[in-house]
Scaffold this active site. Structure first.
Site, PDB file in Angstrom:
ATOM      1  N   ILE A   1       0.864  -1.196   0.000  1.00  0.00           N
ATOM      2  CA  ILE A   1       0.000   0.000   0.000  1.00  0.00           C
ATOM      3  C   ILE A   1       0.895   1.239   0.000  1.00  0.00           C
ATOM      4  O   ILE A   1       1.689   1.434   0.924  1.00  0.00           O
ATOM      5  CB  ILE A   1      -0.918   0.048   1.243  1.00  0.00           C
ATOM      6  CG1 ILE A   1      -1.747  -1.241   1.342  1.00  0.00           C
ATOM      7  CG2 ILE A   1      -1.829   1.281   1.197  1.00  0.00           C
ATOM      8  CD1 ILE A   1      -2.648  -1.295   2.579  1.00  0.00           C
ATOM      9  N   THR A   2       0.779   2.059  -1.033  1.00  0.00           N
ATOM     10  CA  THR A   2       1.568   3.287  -1.053  1.00  0.00           C
ATOM     11  C   THR A   2       0.878   4.337  -0.178  1.00  0.00           C
ATOM     12  O   THR A   2      -0.347   4.378  -0.073  1.00  0.00           O
ATOM     13  CB  THR A   2       1.753   3.844  -2.479  1.00  0.00           C
ATOM     14  OG1 THR A   2       0.484   4.310  -2.973  1.00  0.00           O
ATOM     15  CG2 THR A   2       2.289   2.795  -3.437  1.00  0.00           C
ATOM     16  N   GLY A   3       1.684   5.177   0.458  1.00  0.00           N
ATOM     17  CA  GLY A   3       1.118   6.230   1.308  1.00  0.00           C
ATOM     18  C   GLY A   3       0.333   5.662   2.471  1.00  0.00           C
ATOM     19  O   GLY A   3      -0.741   6.153   2.817  1.00  0.00           O
ATOM     20  N   ALA A   4       0.886   4.628   3.113  1.00  0.00           N
ATOM     21  CA  ALA A   4       0.171   3.985   4.225  1.00  0.00           C
ATOM     22  C   ALA A   4       0.498   4.659   5.554  1.00  0.00           C
ATOM     23  O   ALA A   4       0.130   4.149   6.611  1.00  0.00           O
ATOM     24  CB  ALA A   4       0.510   2.500   4.277  1.00  0.00           C
TER      25      ALA A   4
ATOM     26  N   GLY B   1      -4.121   8.642   6.904  1.00  0.00           N
ATOM     27  CA  GLY B   1      -5.400   8.654   6.206  1.00  0.00           C
ATOM     28  C   GLY B   1      -5.904   7.302   5.750  1.00  0.00           C
ATOM     29  O   GLY B   1      -5.861   6.304   6.479  1.00  0.00           O
TER      30      GLY B   1
ATOM     31  N   TYR C   1      -4.613  18.219  -9.406  1.00  0.00           N
ATOM     32  CA  TYR C   1      -4.986  17.029  -8.619  1.00  0.00           C
ATOM     33  C   TYR C   1      -6.105  16.267  -9.321  1.00  0.00           C
ATOM     34  O   TYR C   1      -6.040  15.048  -9.483  1.00  0.00           O
ATOM     35  CB  TYR C   1      -5.424  17.460  -7.216  1.00  0.00           C
ATOM     36  CG  TYR C   1      -6.073  16.351  -6.411  1.00  0.00           C
ATOM     37  CD1 TYR C   1      -5.297  15.392  -5.755  1.00  0.00           C
ATOM     38  CD2 TYR C   1      -7.467  16.254  -6.308  1.00  0.00           C
ATOM     39  CE1 TYR C   1      -5.895  14.370  -5.021  1.00  0.00           C
ATOM     40  CE2 TYR C   1      -8.064  15.244  -5.577  1.00  0.00           C
ATOM     41  CZ  TYR C   1      -7.277  14.302  -4.933  1.00  0.00           C
ATOM     42  OH  TYR C   1      -7.872  13.291  -4.205  1.00  0.00           O
TER      43      TYR C   1
HETATM   44  P1  NDP Z   1      -3.393  11.714   3.197  1.00  0.00           P
HETATM   45  O1  NDP Z   1      -2.739  13.008   2.891  1.00  0.00           O
HETATM   46  O2  NDP Z   1      -3.777  11.423   4.607  1.00  0.00           O
HETATM   47  O3  NDP Z   1      -2.493  10.514   2.708  1.00  0.00           O
HETATM   48  C1  NDP Z   1      -1.716  10.623   1.560  1.00  0.00           C
HETATM   49  C2  NDP Z   1      -0.526   9.707   1.695  1.00  0.00           C
HETATM   50  O4  NDP Z   1       0.284   9.843   0.523  1.00  0.00           O
HETATM   51  C3  NDP Z   1       0.387  10.055   2.880  1.00  0.00           C
HETATM   52  O5  NDP Z   1       0.740   8.837   3.506  1.00  0.00           O
HETATM   53  C4  NDP Z   1       1.566  10.702   2.231  1.00  0.00           C
HETATM   54  O6  NDP Z   1       2.785  10.514   2.917  1.00  0.00           O
HETATM   55  C5  NDP Z   1       1.623   9.940   0.925  1.00  0.00           C
HETATM   56  N1  NDP Z   1       2.468  10.605  -0.068  1.00  0.00           N
HETATM   57  C6  NDP Z   1       2.371  11.865  -0.553  1.00  0.00           C
HETATM   58  N2  NDP Z   1       3.374  12.100  -1.410  1.00  0.00           N
HETATM   59  C7  NDP Z   1       4.114  10.970  -1.479  1.00  0.00           C
HETATM   60  C8  NDP Z   1       5.292  10.608  -2.168  1.00  0.00           C
HETATM   61  N3  NDP Z   1       5.943  11.461  -2.964  1.00  0.00           N
HETATM   62  N4  NDP Z   1       5.774   9.360  -2.004  1.00  0.00           N
HETATM   63  C9  NDP Z   1       5.167   8.477  -1.193  1.00  0.00           C
HETATM   64  N5  NDP Z   1       4.058   8.770  -0.486  1.00  0.00           N
HETATM   65  C10 NDP Z   1       3.548  10.007  -0.629  1.00  0.00           C
HETATM   66  O7  NDP Z   1      -4.665  11.663   2.237  1.00  0.00           O
HETATM   67  P2  NDP Z   1      -5.840  10.581   2.027  1.00  0.00           P
HETATM   68  O8  NDP Z   1      -5.670   9.422   2.902  1.00  0.00           O
HETATM   69  O9  NDP Z   1      -7.101  11.331   2.054  1.00  0.00           O
HETATM   70  O10 NDP Z   1      -5.592  10.164   0.518  1.00  0.00           O
HETATM   71  C11 NDP Z   1      -5.380   8.839   0.109  1.00  0.00           C
HETATM   72  C12 NDP Z   1      -5.981   8.607  -1.252  1.00  0.00           C
HETATM   73  O11 NDP Z   1      -7.394   8.782  -1.179  1.00  0.00           O
HETATM   74  C13 NDP Z   1      -5.501   9.548  -2.344  1.00  0.00           C
HETATM   75  O12 NDP Z   1      -5.309   8.809  -3.529  1.00  0.00           O
HETATM   76  C14 NDP Z   1      -6.655  10.509  -2.520  1.00  0.00           C
HETATM   77  O13 NDP Z   1      -6.691  11.033  -3.822  1.00  0.00           O
HETATM   78  C15 NDP Z   1      -7.804   9.584  -2.263  1.00  0.00           C
HETATM   79  N6  NDP Z   1      -9.061  10.215  -1.928  1.00  0.00           N
HETATM   80  C16 NDP Z   1      -9.217  10.928  -0.770  1.00  0.00           C
HETATM   81  C17 NDP Z   1     -10.434  11.504  -0.492  1.00  0.00           C
HETATM   82  C18 NDP Z   1     -10.641  12.287   0.742  1.00  0.00           C
HETATM   83  O14 NDP Z   1     -11.758  12.798   0.911  1.00  0.00           O
HETATM   84  N7  NDP Z   1      -9.668  12.421   1.632  1.00  0.00           N
HETATM   85  C19 NDP Z   1     -11.571  11.353  -1.385  1.00  0.00           C
HETATM   86  C20 NDP Z   1     -11.296  10.570  -2.555  1.00  0.00           C
HETATM   87  C21 NDP Z   1     -10.090  10.027  -2.797  1.00  0.00           C
HETATM   88  P3  NDP Z   1       3.208  11.396   4.210  1.00  0.00           P
HETATM   89  O15 NDP Z   1       2.478  10.761   5.361  1.00  0.00           O
HETATM   90  O16 NDP Z   1       4.677  11.200   4.267  1.00  0.00           O
HETATM   91  O17 NDP Z   1       2.776  12.799   3.958  1.00  0.00           O
END
Ligand code: NDP
Length: 315
Positions: free
Chosen positions: A7-10, A13, A190
């Site tokens: 899972i990327t970005g785990a 959120g 975005y």
């Molecule tokens: P968060 O900002 O909580 O999570 C985003 C994650 O992405 C973080 O873990 C962050 O890392 C990571 N990240 C950002 N840049 C990089 C990078 N260069 N390399 C590796 N990891 C990276 O947001 P959400 O949980 O809300 O978003 C998760 C997904 O859900 C996204 O695809 C978003 O588009 C989608 N989404 C969200 C919605 C919402 O309402 N929130 C609605 C619909 C879709 P770090 O912790 O280091 O910052």
């Protein structure tokens, strides 16, 4: 055996909530692919994920070198790859000026789309080789990329145009930083990146589903108004957005619930259909949702694929 899911970005959120939901079943080992190693370790600990159920591995999607290094490290670990979840994203709704990846590409499309495009292309062979009964590649989409919905019609609307900016490399030097060639708009970048995510999932399906049996899917998990995604928004927005989503649009979903939804797309035996964009109704039941005309345009999907291949150095 346990399934292995990347899972990327785990580290926060949706990604963290999904890692937790899957780890708790005892049936999954979660590879948390994160750019901030320490933050990810701390997040796993505070979410109460047991040590045997996860491994943190470094991945910065804003650098093609880092993506390649991650893939090499993963291969070296000797683990099979059963499911890949492309979840990480950046959102810069108030940015006046573009920022760039290590490769000089506008950050939102560079991270959310191109980093994941390279990652999933490089890991496809590992998934092919896995003997897991239900292999899946999931790319998290968004309603904001769907101009056939109310939320998708809030300006600025997603629009890839003829992709002249993407073809030029989104570098702001000899090309625009926006896919359609227009001037920089962080919120739109975005949304455009999320359209690319959904088109990529469908193009994967057309090219590889029959041959590999892998399920390719996308989803809109609901509006998780409390995640870090909105960290760069103005404070008043951050204060009002969660109650607005809760009481007005009623699209609000907690991080826990959204994690359960994505976990279903990873492992539920009833969600094996490929090429699908999943959503959930008010009773939290999943259904196959319709994509907007642009997000399901076959020739645009092929074009995004072909240009992206060149940009990430695969063609
Ligand atoms: P968060 O900002 O909580 O999570 C985003 C994650 O992405 C973080 O873990 C962050 O890392 C990571 N990240 C950002 N840049 C990089 C990078 N260069 N390399 C590796 N990891 C990276 O947001 P959400 O949980 O809300 O978003 C998760 C997904 O859900 C996204 O695809 C978003 O588009 C989608 N989404 C969200 C919605 C919402 O309402 N929130 C609605 C619909 C879709 P770090 O912790 O280091 O910052």
């Amino acid at each position: 055996r346990k399934g292995t899911v990347i899972i990327t970005g785990a580290s926060s959120g949706l990604g963290l909530a999904t890692a937790k939901a899957l780890a708790e079943t005892g049936k999954w080992h979660v590879i948390m692919a994160c750019r901030d190693f320490l933050k990810a370790e701390r997040a796993a600990k505070s979410a109460g994920i047991s040590k045997d159920n996860y491994t943190v591995m470094h991945l910065d999607l804003a650098s093609f070198d880092s993506v390649r290094q991650f893939v090499a490290n993963f291969k070296q670990s000797g683990r099979p790859l059963d499911v890949l979840v492309c979840n990480a994203a950046v959102y810069q709704p108030t940015a006046q000026e573009p920022t760039f990846t290590a490769d000089g590409i506008e950050l939102s499309v560079g991270t959310n789309h191109l980093g994941h495009f390279l990652l999933s292309r490089l890991l496809l062979d590992d998934m092919k080789q896995s003997d897991y009964p239900s292999k899946r590649l999931i790319i998290v989409g968004s309603i904001t990329g769907n101009t056939n919905t109310l939320a998708g019609n809030v300006p600025p609307k997603a629009n890839l145009g003829d992709m002249r900016g993407l073809a030029g490399g989104l570098n702001g030097l000899n090309s625009s930083t926006m896919i359609d060639g227009d001037k920089f708009d962080g919120a739109k970048a975005y949304k455009d990146s999320k359209i690319c995510n959904m088109l990529t999932m469908q193009e994967f399906h057309r090219r590889y589903h029959e041959e590999t049996g892998i399920t390719f899917a996308s989803l809109y998990p609901g509006c998780i108004a409390t995640t870090g995604l909105f960290r760069e928004h103005i404070p008043l927005f951050r204060l009002l957005f969660p109650p607005f989503q809760k009481f007005i649009t009623k699209g609000y979903v907690s991080e826990d619930e959204s994690g359960k939804r994505l976990a279903q797309v990873v492992s539920d035996p009833s969600l094996t259909k490929s090429g699908v964009y999943w959503s959930w109704n008010k009773d939290s039941a999943s259904f196959e949702n319709q994509l907007s005309a642009e997000a399901s345009d076959v020739s645009k999907a092929r074009k995004v694929w072909e240009i992206s291949e060149k940009l990430v150095g695969l063609a």
